[in-house]
Structures are given as C-alpha cells and as structure tokens.
Design an enzyme around this catalytic site. Structure first.
Site, short mmCIF file in Angstrom:
data_model
loop_
_atom_site.label_atom_id
_atom_site.label_comp_id
_atom_site.label_asym_id
_atom_site.label_seq_id
_atom_site.Cartn_x
_atom_site.Cartn_y
_atom_site.Cartn_z
N TYR A 12 0.86 -1.14 0.05
CA TYR A 12 0.11 0.09 0.09
C TYR A 12 0.85 1.25 0.10
O TYR A 12 1.79 1.42 0.67
CB TYR A 12 -0.87 0.13 1.22
CG TYR A 12 -1.70 1.36 1.60
CD1 TYR A 12 -2.76 1.59 0.59
CD2 TYR A 12 -1.31 2.33 2.41
CE1 TYR A 12 -3.53 2.65 0.68
CE2 TYR A 12 -2.05 3.61 2.58
CZ TYR A 12 -3.02 3.61 1.70
OH TYR A 12 -3.75 4.95 1.74
N GLY A 22 -6.03 5.16 -0.08
CA GLY A 22 -7.60 5.22 0.38
C GLY A 22 -8.10 4.26 -0.55
O GLY A 22 -7.97 3.18 -0.65
N HIS A 81 -3.29 17.12 -1.58
CA HIS A 81 -3.73 17.10 -0.08
C HIS A 81 -3.29 18.35 0.67
O HIS A 81 -3.80 18.61 1.92
CB HIS A 81 -3.45 15.89 0.93
CG HIS A 81 -4.08 14.79 0.58
ND1 HIS A 81 -4.00 14.05 -0.73
CD2 HIS A 81 -5.04 13.76 1.20
CE1 HIS A 81 -4.81 12.98 -0.78
NE2 HIS A 81 -5.50 12.91 0.58
N ASN A 115 1.18 10.41 6.68
CA ASN A 115 0.24 9.39 7.27
C ASN A 115 0.63 8.96 8.89
O ASN A 115 1.01 8.24 9.24
CB ASN A 115 0.64 8.24 6.48
CG ASN A 115 -0.65 7.17 6.30
OD1 ASN A 115 -0.44 5.93 5.96
ND2 ASN A 115 -1.66 7.50 6.94
N ARG A 156 -12.27 27.79 49.57
CA ARG A 156 -11.97 26.55 50.54
C ARG A 156 -11.75 25.30 49.65
O ARG A 156 -11.31 24.27 50.12
CB ARG A 156 -13.27 26.23 51.43
CG ARG A 156 -13.13 25.36 52.45
CD ARG A 156 -14.28 24.98 53.43
NE ARG A 156 -15.53 25.71 52.95
CZ ARG A 156 -16.79 25.19 53.35
NH1 ARG A 156 -16.69 23.74 53.52
NH2 ARG A 156 -17.87 25.81 53.06
#
Length: 509
Positions: free
Chosen positions: A46, A53, A76, A188, A288
C-alpha cells in the site's frame, strides 16, 4: 530508537535548541528504507505501488511511482484557517521527525535530514489549523509540511511569509527529492495533533501553577483559615493531585502572617458568646475547595502528558516496516483517538479552571461576599468611578465561551473518503479547540491576577507587609505590566501585557 520527552519538546519548540540526531539514527532509518525497497519489488505494498485510500485497488505503473508521492502531497495541501505559530509548528516537525526515528516507516534518510535542516535553520512551515479528520493521519496539515520540504508553497522566515523556494535557495538547502513512500510517510501519522497537544500541555501546566498561586494569594488577602489546604485534611482523601495542590499552596504561603489558624477561632471566647458570628466560619467553595477542584485538573494534565509522550515515541504510520520480522504490516497506527480524547479532557479541565478563577474574581468584586474590599475593588469615588467592573465582564464572557467550547470532539466522527474512513478521531480539531480554551483561560487568569494585585493595594500598609514572600514577588512582577487602578482608564493593553507575561513566564516556587 530515539526517545523524547515533553521537556525536550519545550527546548526544541520554545528555546529553539539545535536538534542533533542520535548516534546511529540514520543507519537504522537507512536499514528500514533498504529493506522496504527490496521487499516491495515483487509485492503489492500500500502506498508504494498502489493508489491511496479507496483508490488502493488500483496498481500504479513503475514509471509513475515517483509522481504518485508528489501528487499525494500536492493534492492534500488544502488546509485553511490560521497558520500555526512558530512554537506549535516546530513541535509538529519534532513530532514527525521522532516518529521516523523509530525506524519503522521505511522513509529515506533524506526526509530526516530535511526536517533537521528546517528545525536548525529556523524555517517555519506553513501549517494551517483546519483540514484534518485525525485518521489516516493528519493528512492535510502534514501535506503542507511535506509541500515545504519539497520546496513548494510558503514558509515563515523571521516571522515573514516567504516563498519556500526563495528561502531554501538563500539557505543553500536543496528541495527534498521523495523516494519510495516518502510522501505517504510524511503525512500518514498523528504528528500535527501530537505536536499541538504537546504545546497545549506545556502551557496548561504553566496555567495550573498560576492558578495555584492566585488561589493561595486570594487566601492570604482575605485572611482565610489554613485548614482547607492543610496536610491533615487533604491526606484523608486519596487523590495525588489534590494532595499535591494542597502542598503547593502550603509552600506558597510559607512566611505569610495573613493566613489564620483554625485554633484562633477555637479559642475565641468572645465569638463563643455571640448568637451570630461576625466572620464566616468557613469560606466559600471557590476559596475553600481549591485542592479538590485543581487536584483533578493536575491529574488530568499529568496523564495527558503520559499519553502524548507515548505518542511522540511511537510509530504512528501505515504500513509499518519491520526488517526484523521480514514483513510489512498494514493497520491503523495513524488513528488519533488517544490524542483526541486527551485534548477533550484537557479542554474540559481548563474550562473548569477558568470557572474557578472567574468565581474567585467575583468573590473579590462583591463586597457583600468578601466583607473586606470596596465594590469592584473601586479605589476611586463610588458611583463616579467603576474600578474593575468592566474587566469582570470580559472574564465572565470568556469563561462562558470556554463552557460552550467544551463539548467533546472525540465523539464527533463523520465518515468520509468514500466511507473508507468511516470512524475517525477529529484529534487535530480537538487540539485546536483545546488551544482556544487555553488562550481564553490565560485571559481570565490575567484579569484575576490583576484583581488580586488591586486588592493587595487596597490593604493597609502593615497588612501588605504580612504577605508571604511569594505573594510579594508575584505582586512586584505583575505591577511591571499593570498598575494600581484609581482613575478610570482603558485596561485592554494592561490585560494583554499580563496575559503575555504569565503565558510565557512560568511561576515556580
């Protein structure tokens, strides 16, 4: 494999320390790259000889493999919004670099050298806040980083937006020539959200220390009882954060003559004869219950730091290259849920911190509550002058914005990418919103610390002398940026100056 801590991120991002590659680091990266080069020659891997994708079903011809990596980066680079400032951008680069130094990504050594060159020569990549869905990595933001590494787009040099090609030429740096899966390796992973988260937590730790200091000073100026932050009271509730906050409050007020011992009330025979006591027996919760409120905030920030450091020292990439196993493993280490969840939690606790500061501020503003100071800490003429009435509006509205921003991003997954990315982290969105809440909280803190200093100036001179050395030290520091308010003058510049000071100057006992 290189290991890095949040303290080192602070050195690289804030102090611009030179990044020196660990011994043998390039050899390990080179070994991983060489293995992947040989391993992928006769296999489908891949992102090397496939599309990305949903397009991974398509094999890419050998003569187009190089173009594939460049196409990925360019297509991208679609971010929008504000660019990350230098501190955040440097942290993102260190985060991506350290992920590669685990030698499990199969990138070339040229990628490592280019990232180091950008860091050490002060080149700031243009990375936009908006674009990532936080799974399959911070694809958009890291594409902008990759775009700069190959000599395209814009970078920042000395704070000025400049064409990357011009800056690289000036500094005699060759654009990165990507090989094998360098493009995919660059984008990635979770390094944008992780780099941002690291800076958020560094600032959150600073803010918490200022909150402990402010709460301690408030206890002093109103002459509160000491048992709410005593060792004995907090020891019986078994939370480390609460106990540590109480201890730091005790350390802060050391030497103070303003804090009252509960023993004084126990032995007050005059008070025992009254049906209604003049002074409150117990303070309001915002005074407090400081250890119980800030304690879980401290614990949350510390755990977030642990998660972030784990992510910084992880390989958040896909696929994972393992020469020792003679294999390449496909999976989802790019998924950002760990960071997304922690940024949501940090955002929530910082909102609670701002709420505590706003309530303490309101206590000082309201003379009926504190029983000691004029309304709105007004040192002028009541009715004619307004004191801190105006600045309280800013603190209140900013706190309200924090509350609105505190809904979870972690659970807001939206499927995309042809439903390939059917459940995502939105981790960078979470980090961006945590950053906004952080900025808001520093603004609220700035106003509150100014109000405390105003209250100190309203004390009698002998009372001011009875304050702890730490309270006097903070008072002196804040007074260099904001003055005692008697006449009505604009306060925006003073708030901004105090904001900048407390954000960039951690308070340490």
């Amino acid at each position: 494999m290189n290991s890095i801590s949040l303290a080192q991120i602070e050195q690289y991002a804030f102090e611009k320390k030179e990044f020196i590659l660990p011994e043998n680091a390039l050899n390990q990266v080179s070994k991983s790259f060489a293995f992947l080069t040989n391993f992928s020659k006769d296999k489908i891997i891949y992102g090397i000889n496939t599309g990305f994708g949903p397009m991974a079903q398509y094999r890419i011809e050998t003569d187009k493999l190089s173009n594939l990596q460049y196409n990925l980066i360019r297509s991208h680079s679609s971010g929008i919004g504000k660019p990350l400032n230098e501190i955040y951008a440097r942290s993102v680069m260190v985060a991506r670099l350290n992920s590669f130094l685990q030698a499990n990504s199969g990138v070339s050594t040229a990628v490592i050298k280019q990232l180091v060159a950008f860091l050490n020569k002060g080149i700031v990549p243009e990375i936009f806040e908006h674009g990532s869905v936080g799974a399959s990595g911070d694809l958009v933001q890291l594409s902008h980083l990759g775009l700069n590494l190959i000599g395209e787009g814009y970078v920042y040099k000395d704070g000025v937006r400049t064409k990357t090609a011009d800056v690289l030429a000036e500094k005699a740096i060759e654009p990165l020539k990507m090989e094998l899966r360098d493009g995919l390796g660059l984008i990635n992973g979770t390094s944008c959200m992780t780099g941002m988260a690291a800076i958020n937590v560094i600032y959150a730790k600073r803010l918490l220390q200022w909150a402990i200091a402010a709460s301690s000073m408030l206890n002093e100026v109103i002459e509160a009882f000491d048992d709410s932050f005593s060792k004995q009271l907090n020891a019986v509730k078994h939370h480390k954060g609460q106990q540590l906050v109480a201890q730091q409050m005790r350390d802060f007020v050391a030497g103070s003559q303003m804090i009252r011992s509960r023993e004084e009330l126990f032995k007050d025979d005059t008070a025992l004869q009254r049906k209604e006591f003049e002074r409150k027996i117990q303070e309001y919760y915002s005074v407090r219950c400081v250890p119980q409120i800030l304690g879980p905030i401290l614990d949350t920030i510390q755990y977030a730091q642990e998660v972030i450091e784990n992510e910084l020292n992880s390989t958040n990439d896909n696929p994972i290259v393992s020469p020792d196993d003679d294999n390449v493993f496909h999976g989802g280490n790019f998924h950002g849920d760990y960071i997304s969840l922690e940024m949501d939690k940090v955002k929530i606790v910082l909102t609670k911190l701002s709420m505590l500061m706003e309530r303490q501020l309101n206590f000082l503003m309201n003379s009926k509550l504190n029983g000691k100071f004029p309304p709105f800490l007004n040192a002028g003429t009541w009715g004619l002058n307004f004191g801190f009435q105006g600045v309280q509006f800013t603190a209140t509205s900013t706190t309200a914005e924090n509350q609105a921003l505190s809904s979870s991003v972690y659970v807001h997954s939206i499927p995309n990418n042809n439903d390939n990315q059917d459940i995502v982290s939105m981790g960078t969105n979470s980090a961006v919103l945590a950053k906004q809440v952080l900025e808001n909280s520093f603004q609220v803190m700035s106003i509150h610390i100014m109000a405390i200093c105003q209250a100190i100036d309203l004390l009698d001179p002998e009372e001011k002398e009875r304050l702890s050395p730490n309270a006097k030290s903070i008072y002196d520091r804040i007074r260099q940026h904001a003055h005692f308010v008697t006449e009505d003058i604009p306060q925006a510049e003073s708030i901004a100056a105090v904001f900048e000071y407390i954000k960039e100057n951690p308070f340490k006992l």
